[in-house]
Each structure stands twice: as structure tokens, then as C-alpha cells.
Design a protein around this motif. Structure first.
Motif: not given
Length: 111
Positions: A43-44, A47, A74-75, A77-78, A81-82, A85
Motif C-alpha cells: 500500500r505504501d 502511494l 489505497v482508496t 478518496d486517498e 487527495e494525493l 496535495h
């Protein structure tokens, strides 16, 4: 001696006939070693990889890595958001390209 997978992989299917060594390195080193290291979760790693692709404007590679990120936990929404950002750190056009690619890959996510 290198052990080659018996079943076709995504890399071999996608570009193995054009660049067989690159497909082999993708399978054995990138996905067989680097992605399997325990110091970061998948997951990390997803991202980090998606952030790098957005920052570098490599939207073509997002076709593979955005869905893989979802598979790795990872969703949607994430990911959004990434992109939001990174618009401030990597550039608005890169974030906009990523949003466009996201919309194409996940049409149901924005309805």
C-alpha cells in the motif's frame, strides 16, 4: 541462474516481444524483489509510486499503477487527495492530468 516464470506476466504480455530483457527485469527485479521488500507495505509503495508518477507527469503509467494502488488498499478518496496535495508541490498541470486519468480509469467513482 535466473528463474523465469512459466506463465505469461503483465510485463511479458505488454512489451515482452519488443523489450524482453526489460520485461524480465520488471518481473524479477522490480516486482519480484523491490515490491516484495518488507520495509514498506505494498500500500505504501503504491502511494509513493503514484506520487512519483503524478509529480513527474507520467500519466501513461497511471493506467497500471492507479488500479494496482486500489488493489493494494489505497482508496479512491486517498488517490484524489494525493492529487490535490501534489498540485501544490508538483504542479497544477500534473495534478490535472492525473485527475483526468483517474476519471478515465474509474468512471463510477465520480458519478
Amino acid at each position: 541462474m535466473s528463474t523465469k516464470p512459466t506463465a505469461p506476466t503483465a510485463a511479458r504480455d505488454s512489451f515482452g516481444s519488443i523489450a524482453p530483457k526489460l520485461a524480465e527485469l520488471s518481473d524479477e527485479v522490480l516486482f519480484g524483489d523491490v515490491w516484495e521488500r518488507p520495509q514498506l507495505s505494498k500500500r505504501d509503495r503504491s502511494l509513493v509510486t503514484c506520487a512519483a508518477l503524478i509529480a513527474l507527469g507520467k500519466s501513461e503509467q497511471m493506467n497500471f499503477h492507479f488500479p494496482r494502488a486500489i488493489e493494494n488498499g489505497v482508496t479512491h478518496d486517498e488517490l484524489v487527495e494525493l492529487m490535490t496535495h501534489l498540485a501544490f508541490y508538483a504542479g497544477w498541470p500534473n495534478a490535472m492530468s492525473a485527475v483526468t486519468r483517474f476519471k478515465d480509469l474509474f468512471p463510477a467513482a465520480h458519478q
